[in-house]
Design an enzyme around this catalytic site. Structure first.
Site, mmCIF file in Angstrom:
data_model
loop_
_atom_site.group_PDB
_atom_site.id
_atom_site.type_symbol
_atom_site.label_atom_id
_atom_site.label_comp_id
_atom_site.label_asym_id
_atom_site.label_seq_id
_atom_site.Cartn_x
_atom_site.Cartn_y
_atom_site.Cartn_z
ATOM 1 N N SER A 181 0.843 -1.372 -0.040
ATOM 2 C CA SER A 181 0.117 0.057 -0.017
ATOM 3 C C SER A 181 0.863 1.206 0.087
ATOM 4 O O SER A 181 0.453 2.380 -0.033
ATOM 5 C CB SER A 181 -1.008 -0.035 1.136
ATOM 6 N N LYS A 200 0.600 4.469 6.713
ATOM 7 C CA LYS A 200 -0.152 5.368 5.557
ATOM 8 C C LYS A 200 0.471 6.767 5.777
ATOM 9 O O LYS A 200 0.816 7.197 6.724
ATOM 10 C CB LYS A 200 -1.781 5.370 5.791
#
Lengths: 205, 205
Positions: free
Chosen positions: A129, A166
DNA sequence: AAGTATACCGAACATATGTTCGGTTTACAA
DNA sequence: TTGTAAACCGAACATATGTTCGGTATACTT
């Protein structure tokens, strides 16, 4: 005259040879586990033992290392200890469950101080990700434990009982956690538990 | 007869003296930073140098420590190895000029053994030609020095006097060095000097 | 009791090693 | 141009050091 193998070079090069000696000694100690003799150094650098001996005296005076006079193989660097710090490896990120519990510590990895400091922890990355930020599956990320973050920081955050890496953005009424991979969409949440901020990264091929 | 200072003791005490030697050597190394000579040990334990020498041979055989024959102060405990190894930082890749010359060594970085081994060297990456492989500008790459490579290996290669990091592919009549960035094109050359292969990577944020 | 292995010794040896000394070359300042 | 200091050399020295050798004392085995 001079020896056949003698390298004729500029004489007023103060320091260069000293530097080479330092590096050779460091390497020798690092590889052999004990320090080289004067002649070991001389042979390696193409110098006479007497020349090396002279440099050694200077280096001793300069405080670069200790060298007991008349004692063989007794060179010790004053700052011999590499600046290493042991960072605990906590687990895998995105592996589910919070992982800051001590019980989960399985091992620790020594890292140079430039890349981590006390209190940091390491997490092994799972998934892609964050690949657009150069963070790949299997990479190890060093995190600094902190509960807040600034816009753009790459953070480890707790989402639905999972820890994910993230990019962090704070908006007026919510927080955005943005993956660095077009395959995934932004995660928009009211609040989030930040576990830490990315400090450094390393990877094994 | 026997020496005045000789300690009369039971003879079949296999192991006890060995143990004392081990402890003394550990202490000496820990305090002095280098290993004791045979006579240092002998004096400390009230033994003859020859006796100590004999014990040393046995201990070496038993694998308790390493002791290079005929090399002074060369005792090293087998388990002494720190889990860290010092890897020299050679310079910047793609910075122009070959950099394997010793003169360019400026510092070294301690790394955990899993991420590097003796003989490796570190180069700081400059540019974004490998960004699609997650290798960013400013990253540090650990290279294993080798002159050949296999298809797909990420190697440091010397091209027009510059060191660059590229993916290596060998074709029938030429070699392709492929960037991991669409902005750049393949480099096709007849031959290339490979300096090393990528071993690991680390990054500071 | 004799044989054998262990633990030790001191002397001797060869080499390793730190150190000293006088001399040479070169750069640089006076 | 002369003088001086830095960097280097080879030879020589004294000591440190690893190693070998023959020998002694003790314990254990046969």
């Amino acid at each position: 005259m001079f020896g056949i193998l003698r390298t004729v070079m500029t004489k007023a090069n103060t320091g260069i040879t000293q530097q080479r000696i330092i590096e050779y000694v460091q390497g020798f100690i690092s590889e052999q586990g004990y320090s080289p003799s004067v002649r070991d150094i001389a042979k390696a650098l193409g110098l006479a033992a007497s020349t090396v001996h002279e440099h050694l005296s200077h280096l001793r005076t300069r405080g670069v290392f200790t060298h007991e006079p008349r004692q063989s193989r007794s060179i010790r660097f004053t700052s011999e200890k590499p600046e290493v710090i042991e960072i605990p490896l906590l687990g895998q990120i995105a592996a589910g469950r919070p992982m800051l519990a001590v019980e989960d510590i399985k091992e620790s990895i020594p890292l140079p101080k430039e890349f981590a400091q006390a209190g940091n922890y390491i997490i092994k990355v799972q998934g892609d990700s964050m690949i657009e930020k150069g963070i790949h599956d299997g990479d190890y990320v060093v995190m600094h434990e902190q509960k807040t973050a600034q816009d753009g920081d790459i953070v480890a955050a707790l989402i639905e009982d999972e820890v994910t890496l993230k990019q962090f953005y704070k908006k007026k009424n919510h927080i955005i956690l943005r993956p660095a991979n077009l395959k995934y969409e932004d995660i928009k949440v009211k609040d989030v538990q930040v576990l830490g901020k990315l400090v450094s990264l390393f990877r094994k091929y």
